[in-house]
Design a protein around this motif. Structure first.
Motif, PDB file in Angstrom:
ATOM      1  N   ILE A 412     -46.303  63.475  -6.629  1.00 18.50           N
ATOM      2  CA  ILE A 412     -47.249  62.413  -6.985  1.00 18.50           C
ATOM      3  C   ILE A 412     -47.279  62.169  -8.492  1.00 18.50           C
ATOM      4  O   ILE A 412     -47.280  61.024  -8.954  1.00 18.50           O
ATOM      5  N   GLU A 413     -47.282  63.260  -9.254  1.00 19.95           N
ATOM      6  CA  GLU A 413     -47.320  63.112 -10.710  1.00 19.95           C
ATOM      7  C   GLU A 413     -46.139  62.294 -11.202  1.00 19.95           C
ATOM      8  O   GLU A 413     -46.273  61.378 -12.000  1.00 19.95           O
ATOM      9  N   GLY A 414     -44.960  62.658 -10.677  1.00 19.79           N
ATOM     10  CA  GLY A 414     -43.741  61.941 -11.050  1.00 19.79           C
ATOM     11  C   GLY A 414     -43.833  60.472 -10.663  1.00 19.79           C
ATOM     12  O   GLY A 414     -43.443  59.580 -11.424  1.00 19.79           O
ATOM     13  N   PHE A 415     -44.403  60.234  -9.489  1.00 22.11           N
ATOM     14  CA  PHE A 415     -44.557  58.850  -9.025  1.00 22.11           C
ATOM     15  C   PHE A 415     -45.446  58.063  -9.982  1.00 22.11           C
ATOM     16  O   PHE A 415     -45.127  56.949 -10.381  1.00 22.11           O
ATOM     17  N   LYS A 416     -46.557  58.694 -10.359  1.00 23.89           N
ATOM     18  CA  LYS A 416     -47.500  58.007 -11.255  1.00 23.89           C
ATOM     19  C   LYS A 416     -46.803  57.627 -12.554  1.00 23.89           C
ATOM     20  O   LYS A 416     -46.988  56.544 -13.083  1.00 23.89           O
ATOM     21  N   GLN A 417     -46.006  58.589 -13.054  1.00 23.35           N
ATOM     22  CA  GLN A 417     -45.282  58.380 -14.289  1.00 23.35           C
ATOM     23  C   GLN A 417     -44.353  57.170 -14.139  1.00 23.35           C
ATOM     24  O   GLN A 417     -44.343  56.263 -14.952  1.00 23.35           O
ATOM     25  N   LYS A 418     -43.626  57.184 -13.046  1.00 23.58           N
ATOM     26  CA  LYS A 418     -42.668  56.104 -12.795  1.00 23.58           C
ATOM     27  C   LYS A 418     -43.387  54.762 -12.620  1.00 23.58           C
ATOM     28  O   LYS A 418     -42.936  53.730 -13.113  1.00 23.58           O
ATOM     29  N   PHE A 419     -44.506  54.839 -11.956  1.00 26.85           N
ATOM     30  CA  PHE A 419     -45.289  53.635 -11.721  1.00 26.85           C
ATOM     31  C   PHE A 419     -45.724  53.015 -13.054  1.00 26.85           C
ATOM     32  O   PHE A 419     -45.645  51.814 -13.263  1.00 26.85           O
ATOM     33  N   LYS A 420     -46.142  53.902 -13.940  1.00 24.66           N
ATOM     34  CA  LYS A 420     -46.609  53.458 -15.252  1.00 24.66           C
ATOM     35  C   LYS A 420     -45.475  52.816 -16.049  1.00 24.66           C
ATOM     36  O   LYS A 420     -45.639  51.738 -16.619  1.00 24.66           O
ATOM     37  N   GLU A 421     -44.350  53.509 -16.042  1.00 23.95           N
ATOM     38  CA  GLU A 421     -43.193  52.964 -16.771  1.00 23.95           C
ATOM     39  C   GLU A 421     -42.840  51.588 -16.238  1.00 23.95           C
ATOM     40  O   GLU A 421     -42.591  50.653 -16.977  1.00 23.95           O
ATOM     41  N   HIS A 422     -42.875  51.491 -14.917  1.00 27.82           N
ATOM     42  CA  HIS A 422     -42.537  50.239 -14.265  1.00 27.82           C
ATOM     43  C   HIS A 422     -43.504  49.140 -14.694  1.00 27.82           C
ATOM     44  O   HIS A 422     -43.097  48.023 -15.007  1.00 27.82           O
ATOM     45  N   GLN A 423     -44.773  49.504 -14.744  1.00 25.17           N
ATOM     46  CA  GLN A 423     -45.778  48.507 -15.123  1.00 25.17           C
ATOM     47  C   GLN A 423     -45.599  48.051 -16.551  1.00 25.17           C
ATOM     48  O   GLN A 423     -45.718  46.879 -16.862  1.00 25.17           O
TER      49      GLN A 423
END
Ligand code: SER
Length: 585
Positions: A412-423
């Protein structure tokens, strides 16, 4: 017996005014996504602002809690629920409150007194043991051994960490065929809590200190689902009159039986979620599925419903969801007229989101299967989780839930990170926050919050110095500001207001705050919406020397962080109140 009617009529007969439920999406409260308790919309009045309907009120409030979405599917948890409450705003106190509770339970609802037990506050710190409540209970025939004295964790009620609060007395019902024990044992869960009477006479400040409120209030709360199950003698909420027709409908639509344990959980989730979807999308706040805030919760609810409908082999493209939604609208429209008014919106939300998700769901589930078949470890990594989100529209919680079913974890942490970068990369205009399980920094909301103060000040200068803020609401996408004003703003006024706000933004004004007594704050000319809403010690935010307001924050440090301010719409809100919708770009 109609429990809601019985409750409301009972208190109307005791001179209470029946007030309609406030929205399940709070008005004027950017700090919470949903109304989670009956007292939430009444806070200003508990703090002393006069309520237009008087000092004795009764209501049934639409509430929603997201914290246990994963627990839905058992016999007692729900996302949306209703709370009955009677209120004294500085009017009656313990004696009447307890007497009336007792009268309604034993006479109105016909509960034998032998099945009741109560808890009262045992006292802690400066707040004394609540002998007064205990004595009132005794005078009504509740035996000494059926009264338990408990501490702050059990018998002191506060929403969150600060705000109006006080000791409470909770009423329990013996819900079992077993012989009723003489003594109440708070640890024995055959005693279930059915009503909570809070004696709100204190205010808890952020730093943990407690002061007396200007008035003594009563806030009582009775969960409709719980009391219904108790009075109807059901150990499963979904077998009560609240749900049984909805469950029967799902049985009919699927040709499957609720009692078949392969299907019970899915049917409960579908019933609970469609009711919640109806209530959120049928609220006058007009929430639509999205990736932020309430819209994200709505999206998750719809997508989760569809997934469980698949488990029941429902043909998703049929009108199954519409039929259930219509049934729910019908059941609830008497108390919540907005459901009838917003019926088309509700059905459209369901339909649109269903079509959107359904297009990719099958493919996504196949992709998920492929992923798990090829998995070398017990964790779905961030890239796979993000692909499911981005390509197949799987909310991260859905991936997590599917993974759990196979004893797998998700990064989940990694996902959040990726999500943020994407945003950050996609820099959409509304790059909002991602609430509901994911971290949110709220930077955008903070900016809007500061912009609200600027707009307030600009309107005073451009339109009229007597303009006052009447409400505000902030999402990641926009700000909404209600203010007192007797005319529609002219194009010129709008332009000048916008220009002035932008001028202040460009000037890079510093935003500062100081703590002072309420009196000092008012003497210094600081603005505030509901003076009663504030504790004795307040924070005053200043922006350069153009704005000074009592406010809890948070705010940006300097106005230049705000970007460009633009008024999108100016319209009537109610008599004498205008509404501006604006964005920062
Ligand atoms: N505020 C209390 C509760 O939510 C009583 O209404 O339980």
């Amino acid at each position: 017996m109609n429990i809601k009617d019985t409750y409301i009529n009972f208190f109307e007969n005791k001179d209470h005014k029946h007030i309609p439920s406030a929205g399940v999406i709070p008005e004027n409260d950017p700090t919470s996504l949903f109304t989670t308790a009956g007292m939430q919309p009444l806070v200003p009045y508990l703090l002393g602002q006069p309520h237009p309907e008087g000092t004795k009120l009764v209501d049934v409030q639409k509430c929603f809690r997201t914290n246990d979405l994963e627990e839905i599917g058992d016999t007692t948890h729900h996302t949306f629920f209703e709370m009955l409450g009677n209120w004294s705003l500085g009017d009656y106190f313990k004696k009447e409150s307890i007497n009336w509770s007792f009268e309604l339970l034993t006479k109105g609802f016909g509960i034998p007194v032998e099945r009741l037990a109560v808890t009262v506050f045992e006292g802690e710190g400066n707040i004394p043991r609540d002998e007064e409540s205990a004595n009132i209970w005794k005078s009504l025939g509740i035996k000494e051994e059926r009264i338990s004295y408990l501490g702050k964790d059990d018998n002191f009620w506060i929403a969150g960490t600060s705000g109006p609060c006080g000791p409470d007395t909770e009423i329990f019902y013996w819900r079992s065929e077993d012989p009723i024990p003489q003594k109440h044992d708070p640890e024995d869960d055959r005693w279930v809590e059915i009503w909570n009477n809070v004696f709100m006479q204190y205010y808890m400040h952020e730093d943990g200190t407690i002061t007396e409120l200007s008035q003594k209030n009563v806030d009582t709360g009775m969960g409709v689902e719980r009391i219904t199950a108790v009075l109807e003698g059901k150990d499963d909420n979904y077998k009560t009159s609240i749900w049984i027709d909805v469950i029967n409908k799902i049985e009919k639509l699927t040709g499957k039986s609720y009692n078949d344990e392969n299907y019970t959980k899915a049917m409960r989730i579908i019933a609970d979620h469609i009711r919640a979807i109806v209530m959120i999308s049928g609220d006058d706040a007009k929430i639509k599925p999205s990736n932020t805030d309430q819209g994200y919760i709505l999206r998750r609810l719809i997508r989760r419903t569809i997934r469980y409908a698949k488990k029941l082999d429902i043909d998703i493209n049929t009108n199954w969801d519409k039929e259930i939604a219509l049934m729910i609208i019908d059941k609830y429209k008497n108390y919540y007229n907005e459901l009838e008014r917003n019926k088309d919106t509700i059905l459209e939300v369901l339909q649109t989101e269903k079509t959107k998700f359904n297009r990719t769901l099958e493919k996504g589930l196949r992709e998920f299967e492929k992923i798990t078949n090829n998995l070398k470890e017990d964790t779905i990594n961030k890239n796979l989780a993000f692909k499911l989100y981005d390509t197949y529209g799987f909310p991260i919680e859905l991936t997590e839930e599917l993974a759990q079913e196979q004893n797998l974890k998700v990064d989940i942490e990694g996902f959040k990170q990726k999500f943020k970068e994407h945003q950050e990369k996609s820099r959409t205009a509304s790059a909002g926050k991602f609430k509901g399980g994911l971290a949110s920094d709220g930077i955008i909301e903070t900016k809007y919050h500061t912009a609200t103060h600027l707009l307030n000040a600009a309107l005073k200068e451009v339109v009229n110095k007597d303009v006052h803020q009447m409400g505000s609401n902030i999402t990641a996408e926009r700000m909404r500001f209600d203010f007192s004003c007797d005319h529609k703003l002219t194009d010129e006024e709008k332009q000048q207001t916008e220009d002035l706000v932008n001028k202040w933004i460009e000037e890079g004004l510093e935003v500062t705050n100081e703590i002072m007594s309420k009196e000092e704050a008012l003497n210094s000319g600081a603005e505030c919406m509901f003076i009663e809403k504030y504790p004795d010690e307040v924070t005053v935010y200043s922006i350069g020397n153009i704005s000074k307001e009592l406010c809890g924050g948070p705010h940006v440090k300097n106005t230049k962080e705000l970007g460009h301010f633009k008024i999108k719409k100016e319209e009537a809100s109610s008599a004498g109140v205008r509404r501006i919708k604006a964005i920062l770009e």
